[in-house]
Design an enzyme around this catalytic site. Structure first.
Site, PDB file in Angstrom:
ATOM      1  N   VAL A 278       0.837  -1.201   0.000  1.00 54.98           N
ATOM      2  CA  VAL A 278       0.000   0.000   0.000  1.00 54.98           C
ATOM      3  C   VAL A 278       0.869   1.248   0.000  1.00 54.98           C
ATOM      4  O   VAL A 278       0.607   2.233  -0.681  1.00 54.98           O
ATOM      5  CB  VAL A 278      -0.918  -0.023   1.238  1.00 54.98           C
ATOM      6  CG1 VAL A 278      -1.609   1.308   1.407  1.00 54.98           C
ATOM      7  CG2 VAL A 278      -1.927  -1.134   1.102  1.00 54.98           C
ATOM      8  N   ALA A 279       1.965   1.175   0.769  1.00 57.49           N
ATOM      9  CA  ALA A 279       2.834   2.347   0.895  1.00 57.49           C
ATOM     10  C   ALA A 279       3.500   2.681  -0.424  1.00 57.49           C
ATOM     11  O   ALA A 279       3.756   3.828  -0.741  1.00 57.49           O
ATOM     12  CB  ALA A 279       3.904   2.076   1.944  1.00 57.49           C
ATOM     13  N   ASP A 325       5.570  30.046 -40.811  1.00 55.86           N
ATOM     14  CA  ASP A 325       5.172  30.801 -41.993  1.00 55.86           C
ATOM     15  C   ASP A 325       5.386  32.269 -41.697  1.00 55.86           C
ATOM     16  O   ASP A 325       5.402  32.663 -40.535  1.00 55.86           O
ATOM     17  CB  ASP A 325       3.660  30.641 -42.220  1.00 55.86           C
ATOM     18  CG  ASP A 325       3.323  29.330 -42.877  1.00 55.86           C
ATOM     19  OD1 ASP A 325       4.222  28.729 -43.451  1.00 55.86           O
ATOM     20  OD2 ASP A 325       2.143  28.938 -42.805  1.00 55.86           O
ATOM     21  N   ASN A 703      -2.136   7.731   1.304  1.00 57.73           N
ATOM     22  CA  ASN A 703      -1.932   7.634  -0.147  1.00 57.73           C
ATOM     23  C   ASN A 703      -3.157   8.020  -0.946  1.00 57.73           C
ATOM     24  O   ASN A 703      -3.065   8.683  -1.965  1.00 57.73           O
ATOM     25  CB  ASN A 703      -1.564   6.193  -0.518  1.00 57.73           C
ATOM     26  CG  ASN A 703      -0.076   5.976  -0.437  1.00 57.73           C
ATOM     27  OD1 ASN A 703       0.617   6.803   0.138  1.00 57.73           O
ATOM     28  ND2 ASN A 703       0.393   4.889  -1.000  1.00 57.73           N
ATOM     29  N   ASP A 707      -2.881  12.607   0.362  1.00 62.25           N
ATOM     30  CA  ASP A 707      -1.828  12.947  -0.590  1.00 62.25           C
ATOM     31  C   ASP A 707      -2.333  13.413  -1.947  1.00 62.25           C
ATOM     32  O   ASP A 707      -1.653  14.141  -2.647  1.00 62.25           O
ATOM     33  CB  ASP A 707      -0.925  11.726  -0.811  1.00 62.25           C
ATOM     34  CG  ASP A 707       0.464  11.964  -0.236  1.00 62.25           C
ATOM     35  OD1 ASP A 707       0.573  12.879   0.598  1.00 62.25           O
ATOM     36  OD2 ASP A 707       1.394  11.251  -0.622  1.00 62.25           O
TER      37      ASP A 707
HETATM   38  P1  ATP Z   1       3.588  32.137 -46.062  1.00 66.86           P
HETATM   39  O1  ATP Z   1       4.616  33.063 -45.528  1.00 66.86           O
HETATM   40  O2  ATP Z   1       2.439  31.995 -45.150  1.00 66.86           O
HETATM   41  O3  ATP Z   1       4.122  30.876 -46.633  1.00 66.86           O
HETATM   42  P2  ATP Z   1       2.884  33.509 -48.462  1.00 66.86           P
HETATM   43  O4  ATP Z   1       1.561  34.135 -48.511  1.00 66.86           O
HETATM   44  O5  ATP Z   1       4.056  34.389 -48.606  1.00 66.86           O
HETATM   45  O6  ATP Z   1       2.837  32.748 -47.179  1.00 66.86           O
HETATM   46  P3  ATP Z   1       1.979  31.952 -50.593  1.00 66.86           P
HETATM   47  O7  ATP Z   1       0.590  32.210 -50.174  1.00 66.86           O
HETATM   48  O8  ATP Z   1       2.384  30.599 -51.023  1.00 66.86           O
HETATM   49  O9  ATP Z   1       2.997  32.360 -49.499  1.00 66.86           O
HETATM   50  O10 ATP Z   1       2.302  32.975 -51.740  1.00 66.86           O
HETATM   51  C1  ATP Z   1       3.475  32.864 -52.493  1.00 66.86           C
HETATM   52  C2  ATP Z   1       3.556  33.967 -53.515  1.00 66.86           C
HETATM   53  O11 ATP Z   1       2.439  33.858 -54.394  1.00 66.86           O
HETATM   54  C3  ATP Z   1       3.450  35.351 -52.918  1.00 66.86           C
HETATM   55  O12 ATP Z   1       4.705  35.845 -52.599  1.00 66.86           O
HETATM   56  C4  ATP Z   1       2.804  36.146 -54.018  1.00 66.86           C
HETATM   57  O13 ATP Z   1       3.773  36.635 -54.904  1.00 66.86           O
HETATM   58  C5  ATP Z   1       1.951  35.137 -54.740  1.00 66.86           C
HETATM   59  N1  ATP Z   1       0.552  35.248 -54.346  1.00 66.86           N
HETATM   60  C6  ATP Z   1       0.064  35.234 -53.106  1.00 66.86           C
HETATM   61  N2  ATP Z   1      -1.268  35.328 -53.102  1.00 66.86           N
HETATM   62  C7  ATP Z   1      -1.640  35.387 -54.393  1.00 66.86           C
HETATM   63  C8  ATP Z   1      -2.880  35.474 -55.075  1.00 66.86           C
HETATM   64  N3  ATP Z   1      -4.024  35.514 -54.418  1.00 66.86           N
HETATM   65  N4  ATP Z   1      -2.862  35.510 -56.410  1.00 66.86           N
HETATM   66  C9  ATP Z   1      -1.717  35.446 -57.076  1.00 66.86           C
HETATM   67  N5  ATP Z   1      -0.523  35.366 -56.511  1.00 66.86           N
HETATM   68  C10 ATP Z   1      -0.463  35.351 -55.197  1.00 66.86           C
END
Ligand code: ATP
Length: 866
Positions: A278-279, A325, A703, A707
């Site tokens: 038990v302990a 990101d 226990n 505790d």
């Molecule tokens: P993260 O840092 O989150 O990876 P991000 O937004 O920089 O994101 P993406 O979304 O993959 O990365 O975008 C990559 C590139 O695509 C951007 O740098 C931009 O030039 C282009 N881009 C982003 N959004 C659009 C869009 N809606 N239409 C066209 N080109 C875009």
């Protein structure tokens, strides 16, 4: 019913819905008629079953056997006490279990899958379980499909149906009627199915079946929610508990044999051995960990980090690299256009000349190759595109009006692999594809340039000038989008069309860093955690932002994703520690970066939001998805979801994770050192042929009752910012390290010593007085020891009063002890002798000796190391 064999109009007619979707009454009717969108839920255990399960424990069986034997041997009081204590333990266990379950299911509800539907004319996001038959469902890349539906609009819609059909290549979907019967789901290209997910494009579908009526529901009517596996910590403690139980049983048997050999009475010999068992066994351990984890995750949820997998809480404490990101996580994701480059000139956002056809055309393109909508109350869509709509607003343009005038005929949606988006329109008698995207990607596909006066082939000099301009803008941390167009004759766009473009101009926008990012990055650095930026953005833009936030410095470099392609895994492993920024990265690169860090022995947290990020999120030790901008697929793959998409929240979650781990470790220390004290005292008595210092009920009482409360209180210790001043815990380090075990042994010995001193003093009066005193000292000194176990630091006045739970636990425990010692009905049950005032004082004095010793040593140590 074969919905695939019905035309779009037939389906719309059958479900009687217009473009407004269902209204509230229809939703209710549909729910009544076809049921709700739930597969049969796993039956939750009733409280009674949970209560019964508390008895399914090896230790409890031992105790029950002991209770029966005590009864047989004539010690009915012991039987009664054991029974009551076991009952109290079961009730406490049930309450804790139910509370923890409640808090975990609340947590689960927070990260429940969502779906977009049109209801009452508005697009709303609802819990997927609330989708009903007839709902107009909107789906796009990264969405999990919540119910089966007939597609009525498809824009390059592709679906991964592997969960249903086993086919791993995603399939293209359209709206065309199929004039066949008996098709399997894999062949129904105008239907989408619950449990699959969209890999590309977007579309609309009318829900045709929900819940158990869906294809997946038919196969798996009893699908269980994935049950939460035990966390590594729980597993290792469980294993430890089992090993401990074995060792203890072996010792108990030995002690039993020793006692018999010495011709001690059978009853005494047995009591000795039962006391020992038990302990030794830390009964409360696993339920305390569950409670601490549950409470900890609730606290984290309040601070915007929703833990989806419990193991993440422990894992957070050993994170040594965060791959984050940029857009939206380190930055605000609030874009605004700052500069425009067109007609070989650079303009501010309000300096375009709308009277010029060229400038107007660029603005029209920005509105048309765009899915975002803004109005007084709302901004819906991708912030990059919202910035473009707002640019148009400066010149009095209405995006919806423009889109009505030049209808979209076809589109290739944006995806982060291509980094492009294209739409097809009829503009002034010409069929034009408008393409926007990353500047470098567009430039590679450009052959001509439209510079207002004429359209001419793109010369190397002009190309150089555009690149110089891009560099200039990127250095200011601006995201540069390029625009191009091409005349076509087809009705439907194909990826191959995105080449031979005519360059129109650049639009550069600012996305400022979040104000809290810089501090969070530096906090992480102090805590031994490296932050790495992984972004789809341009290398110069990314580097500018990374420098501003403090991620990139002279000692580290920025590289572009394509360079990883020619690099072997070995080579990547070599450069990974030197790289702080990866730009123009595709989701496939992310998984290699995570692996490389992991192979170097680091524990990696990786953020992601897109559909293609799922593998990297799963590979990472802690996959972190974005709650606001993240796709359902990424959330599903992640072990943690940030409800505010904020990098600083990851740093906070790591701090919380470290605190929770420390609290659990401290609670374990408290329980094990207390148990060690009990074992040592019993062992000592048995080796030196003394009478048993405790009756089993004494140890049971300590226990299982007194505790467990301080252990929970220690587990709930408030977060301590200090934890971020230390390096991350080694991922491979077990909870029970050698120094930790030694500390437990030393503290246990201290408590055992004062207990045996009390026993010895009591022996001067009688054996019952001796057991009463040793029981009282063991119980009280363990309650007091609770204060030692809260932190590693010496106790100060502030620390002492910073946790009210430990005081409550102490008060309750001490009151119960006083009741046992002084209330005569309990006296009898616990075989307690009445103590004199002097003896009481001795109990008090002896019980605080371990606290004084441990605190003094800590003070001396602290002074020496300062
Ligand atoms: P993260 O840092 O989150 O990876 P991000 O937004 O920089 O994101 P993406 O979304 O993959 O990365 O975008 C990559 C590139 O695509 C951007 O740098 C931009 O030039 C282009 N881009 C982003 N959004 C659009 C869009 N809606 N239409 C066209 N080109 C875009």
């Amino acid at each position: 019913m074969n919905f695939y064999a019905k035309s779009k109009d037939e389906i719309i007619h059958e479900f009687q819905i217009g473009t407004e979707g269902l209204d509230d009454i229809q939703v209710e009717n549909m729910r009544i008629k076809y049921g709700s969108n739930e597969l049969l839920e796993r039956q939750r255990s009733t409280p009674f079953i949970v209560f019964l399960l508390q008895f399914n424990d090896f230790l409890i069986w031992i105790l029950l056997v002991a209770a029966v034997l005590s009864g047989v041997l004539g010690k009915l009081e012991s039987t009664l006490v054991i029974a009551v204590v076991v009952l109290i333990n079961a009730i406490l266990g049930t309450v804790q279990h139910l509370k923890a379950e409640e808090s975990l299911s609340a947590l689960k509800a927070l990260s429940a899958p969502k779906s977009k539907v049109i209801r009452n004319g508005e697009t709303v996001t609802i819990d997927s379980k609330d989708v009903v038959v007839g709902d107009l469902m909107l789906v796009e890349s990264g969405d999990f499909i919540a119910a089966d539906g007939r597609i009525i609009d498809s824009f390059s819609l592709r679906v991964d149906e592997s969960s249903l059909t086993g086919e791993s290549v995603s399939v293209e979907k359209d709206t065309l009627l199929i004039d066949e019967t008996d098709l399997s789901p894999g062949d129904q290209h105008n239907m989408i199915f619950s449990g699959t997910h969209i890999t590309y494009g977007r579309g609309r579908a009318i829900v045709t079946s929900v819940g158990r009526g869906t294809e997946i529901g038919k196969i798996a009517t009893l699908i269980e929610e994935a049950t939460e596996k035990e966390t590594p910590l729980q597993k290792s403690l469980d294993e430890f508990g089992k090993k401990l139980a074995m060792i203890i049983i072996a010792i108990a048997v030995l002690v039993f044999a020793l006692n018999l050999y010495r011709n001690n009475a059978l009853v005494d010999a047995m009591m000795f051995s039962i006391s020992l068992a038990v302990a030794a066994i830390p009964e409360a351990l696993s339920s305390i960990i569950t409670i601490v984890l549950a409470v900890g995750t609730r606290r984290m949820a309040q601070e915007n980090a929703i833990v989806r997998k419990l193991h993440a809480v422990e894992g957070l404490g050993s994170v040594s690299v965060i791959c984050s990101d940029k857009t939206g996580t380190l930055t605000q994701n609030k874009m605004s256009v700052k500069r425009i480059y067109t007609r070989s000139q650079l303009f501010k956002d309000n300096e375009l000349d709308i009277q010029r056809e060229h400038d107007l055309r660029l603005l029209l393109m920005a509105m048309l190759c765009n899915d975002s909508i803004t109005n007084e109350h709302n901004e819906i869509g991708d912030p990059t595109e919202i910035a473009l709509v707002k640019l148009g607003e400066i010149y009095g343009m209405d995006e919806l009006e423009v889109r009505r005038q030049y209808k979209r005929i076809s589109e290739l949606p944006f995806d982060s692999n291509r980094k492009l988006m294209s739409t097809l329109h009829d503009i002034e008698g010409k069929r034009l594809m408008i393409t926007k995207g990353a500047m470098d990607v567009i430039l590679r596909r450009t052959t001509m340039i439209d510079d207002a006066n004429q359209i001419s082939p793109l010369s190397p000099e002009v190309q150089e000038e555009i690149e110089r301009m891009n560099n200039l803008l990127s250095k200011e941390g601006l995201r540069v989008l390029a625009f191009g167009y091409k005349e076509l004759i087809n009705d439907k766009l194909d990826i191959d069309d995105e080449s031979g473009l005519t360059f129109m101009g650049l639009i550069a926008m600012m996305d400022p860093p979040r104000p809290e990012s810089k501090k969070a990055v530096s906090d992480c650095r102090k805590a031994g955690i490296r932050t790495v930026m992984i972004t789809g953005d341009h290398i110069v833009t990314a580097s500018a932002i990374a420098k501003e936030i403090g991620i990139l410095d002279e000692s580290t470099q920025a590289i572009e994703g394509y360079r990883l392609e020619s690099m072997s895994d070995e080579a990547l492993k070599e450069i990974v520690p030197t790289v702080s920024v990866y730009a123009r990265v595709s989701p496939e690169h992310k998984i290699r970066i995570v692996r490389a860090w992991q192979e170097l022995g680091f524990s990696v947290a990786m953020t992601g939001d897109g559909v293609n990020d799922a593998p990297a999120l799963k590979q990472a030790d802690i996959g972190v998805a974005m709650g606001i901008t993240g796709t359902e697929v990424s959330k599903d793959a992640a072990s943690m979801v940030l409800t505010d998409d904020n990098f600083a929240t990851i740093a906070k979650a790591i701090s919380n994770g470290r605190n929770i781990y420390d609290n659990i470790k401290n609670a374990v220390k408290f329980l094990l050192s207390g148990n060690t004290a009990g074992i040592l005292a019993v062992l000592f008595a048995s080796l030196f042929n003394l009478p048993a210092p405790f009756a089993p009920v004494h140890l049971l009482f300590i226990n299982l009752v007194t505790d467990s409360l301080p252990a929970i209180a220690i587990g709930l210790e408030a977060p301590n910012a200090e934890v971020m001043n230390y390096k991350p815990r080694d991922i491979k380090e077990p909870l029970l390290t050698k120094p930790f075990a030694i500390e437990i042994l030393i503290q246990g010995s201290l408590i055992a010593s004062v207990t045996m001193v009390a026993f010895y003093i009591g022996m001067q009066t009688s054996i019952t007085t001796a057991t009463t005193m040793s029981f009282a000292v063991l119980c009280l000194s363990r309650l007091v020891h609770g204060f030692n176990c809260r932190t590693k630091e010496p106790l100060t006045f502030n620390i002492l009063f910073s946790n009210r739970y430990i005081w409550a636990a102490f008060m309750i425990g001490a009151s119960l002890l006083v009741a046992v010692l002084t209330w005569s009905p309990l006296n009898k049950l616990f075989e307690i002798a009445t103590l004199t005032n002097e003896q009481y004082l001795m109990v008090l004095g002896l019980s605080i000796i371990p606290l004084i010793c441990i605190q003094t040593v800590r003070r001396i140590r602290k002074r020496r190391y300062q």
